[in-house]
Motif scaffolding. Structure first.
Motif, PDB file in Angstrom:
ATOM      1  N   SER A  71      -3.864   4.513  -1.490  1.00  0.00           N
ATOM      2  CA  SER A  71      -4.102   3.628  -2.594  1.00  0.00           C
ATOM      3  C   SER A  71      -5.597   2.807  -2.354  1.00  0.00           C
ATOM      4  N   ASP A  72      -6.418   3.057  -1.753  1.00  0.00           N
ATOM      5  CA  ASP A  72      -7.671   2.467  -1.659  1.00  0.00           C
ATOM      6  C   ASP A  72      -8.263   2.237  -3.108  1.00  0.00           C
ATOM      7  N   ASP A 117      -9.458  -3.472  -0.187  1.00  0.00           N
ATOM      8  CA  ASP A 117      -8.307  -2.443   0.483  1.00  0.00           C
ATOM      9  C   ASP A 117      -7.838  -1.804  -0.866  1.00  0.00           C
ATOM     10  N   ASN A 118      -6.600  -2.133  -1.134  1.00  0.00           N
ATOM     11  CA  ASN A 118      -5.634  -1.310  -2.022  1.00  0.00           C
ATOM     12  C   ASN A 118      -5.909  -1.839  -3.639  1.00  0.00           C
ATOM     13  N   ASP A 164       0.813  -1.153   0.143  1.00  0.00           N
ATOM     14  CA  ASP A 164      -0.117   0.126  -0.070  1.00  0.00           C
ATOM     15  C   ASP A 164       0.943   1.173  -0.168  1.00  0.00           C
ATOM     16  N   PHE A 178      -6.781   7.055   1.814  1.00  0.00           N
ATOM     17  CA  PHE A 178      -5.624   6.438   2.479  1.00  0.00           C
ATOM     18  C   PHE A 178      -4.478   6.237   1.025  1.00  0.00           C
TER      19      PHE A 178
HETATM   20 MG    MG Z   1      -5.238   0.963   2.096  1.00  0.00          MG
END
Ligand code: MG
Ligand code: F6P
Length: 441
Positions: free
Chosen positions: A290-291, A253-254, A195, A288
């Motif tokens: 790279s999400d 997430d990323n 990330d 955040f």
């Molecule tokens: Mg992230």
């Protein structure tokens, strides 16, 4: 939350929360400002003088934000009218009420870290939406895309691996399927190392082939509940006649390589009939660094589909078909970019909680999800995961997370202390991971 320990916070001088607020977050803001600068001529080409004025405005708002943070000013309400503005401002009032007795106001260092870090990304968004006509510019898009391009080699290997596996499925027994499931779970776990918020937006892409490293990495998985996941999904499969839809939900997430690993896992679950539908949850605003947003999700699938490699593009074609057939469903919900811990979801976002309840299993990817699952609190390492979830139990769930914040629960007695003695930074570098399950055993 009654009886729960205190929140991680920047007031603990020297802690990772403190260092993040002091050093890493200002760096991320500086990078965002630079990115806007670098796109000046593009804004001009698209919007003329208005584009230049907007760029100046966004930069001045971000510089002001950086100054507030670095001088530990009080947290101020959001001003721009947006879907979630009232909820954010109510949350600030709630934080103010917690400090009233001590005669303080919430500031960057004197507030829960989770709150101020989320607030920072929400303020970046505010600066952008206050600056039309560049109000849909994603300051992190460039670095997210770069992360994908830098991970092309392991990406090709992974897609090829998936397609070769798929061509042999018919001949495999349950044990072989299970081994493959464990491999792809671990790849999805280690994909979370990449990330961009941990590296201050610098490249942190996956450069090596993960499949060959899994054995070496296994000792770094501190809690490994893969067996529970396998037995849960096998049970769900057996009851298919009664319950024809088996849903696995993935809270993403990323973007970039991590997302690719998640999509490969999702493909595996459908092609082996362990699940009949996969539901994905991404972020509504850049988050955040790279999400994954819907734009990143669609962009990555598009890249994969047009890739000049037989097996990679085959993945892209299949994935688009899954989406068309409704077997892959992407959901947006603003709750994921609020500062609340997940224990508050049933109150703050009951519709989302009800949606998650339809899953047979929910996978939560990444560190931030872990922090929100556990409330980002100073739990003892041995506190059971179930307890740290503080009542958040929409369905059986599992966190796939590499450790990037000073919080970990569900360890064996002495395990945390031993790790600290051998590697003082074990909690924050992403070197260790967990595949941690909560649900009926
Ligand atoms: Mg992230
Ligand atoms: O401090 C590192 C950090 O920015 C944490 O705040 C956050 O939990 C994490 O990185 C983001 O990591 P991930 O992408 O795994 O959620």
């Amino acid at each position: 939350m009654a009886d729960a320990p205190a929140s991680l916070s920047g007031q603990d001088v020297g802690s990772f929360a403190y260092l993040t607020i002091k050093d890493r977050i200002p760096l991320i803001l500086t990078k965002a400002i630079d990115t806007l600068h670098r796109h000046k001529s593009e804004f001009f080409e698209k919007h003329g003088e208005e584009g230049i004025e907007a760029e100046k405005k966004a930069i001045s708002l971000l510089s002001k934000l950086r100054n507030e943070l670095q001088t530990d000013k009080p947290i101020i309400p959001l001003v721009e009218n947006y879907v979630d503005t009232d909820i954010w401002n109510q949350y600030l009032e709630y934080q103010q009420s917690l400090l009233r007795e001590s005669d303080r106001t919430p500031s960057w260092f004197y507030s829960p870290w989770l709150y101020v870090e989320c607030y920072m990304y929400r303020r970046i968004h505010e600066a952008i939406i206050q600056s039309p006509p560049i109000n849909d510019f994603d300051v992190f898009k460039e670095s997210k895309d770069q992360n994908f391009f830098e991970s092309q080699e392991p990406g090709i290997t992974l897609c090829t691996h998936l397609q070769k596996f798929r061509s042999t499925i018919e001949d495999l027994d349950a044990n072989q399927l299970k081994t493959e499931f464990f491999h792809l779970l671990q790849i999805s776990l280690w994909g979370n190392k990449c990330d961009l918020s941990l590296s201050g937006g610098e490249s942190s892409s996956q450069k090596t082939n993960l499949i060959n490293s899994l054995e070496d990495l296994e000792p770094f998985i501190l809690v490994n509940d893969m067996e529970h996941l396998w037995s849960l999904l096998s049970k769900c499969k057996e009851t298919r006649e009664k319950v024809p839809i088996v849903r696995v939900d993935i809270v993403l997430d990323n973007s970039g390589f991590e997302l690719l690993t998640d999509l490969v896992l999702a493909d595996f679950l459908l092609s082996t009939n362990l699940a009949t539908e996969i539901h994905f949850y991404g972020k509504c605003i850049p988050w955040f660094v790279s999400d994954t947003t819907i734009r990143d999700f669609n962009w990555l699938i598009e890249q994969v589909r047009h890739y000049d490699h037989k097996w990679v593009s085959k993945c892209g074609v299949d994935w688009e078909n899954y989406i068309k057939m409704g077997r892959w469903v992407y959901h947006d919900h603003m709750f994921w970019t609020l500062p609340h811990e997940y224990a508050a979801m049933s109150q703050v976002a009951p519709d989302l909680y009800a949606e998650l309840q339809k899953a047979c299993l929910i996978l939560f990817k990444g560190d931030l999800n872990y922090r929100k699952l556990t409330g980002d609190r100073k739990w003892a390492f041995t506190v059971p995961f179930h307890q740290a979830l503080s009542g958040f139990h929409p369905a059986p769930l599992c966190s796939l997370r590499t450790l990037k914040a000073e919080i970990q629960v569900g360890l064996q007695p002495g395990q945390g202390e031993q790790l600290a003695a051998s590697d003082p930074n074990w909690l924050i570098t992403g070197k260790y991971g967990v595949i941690q399950f909560d649900g009926p055993l």
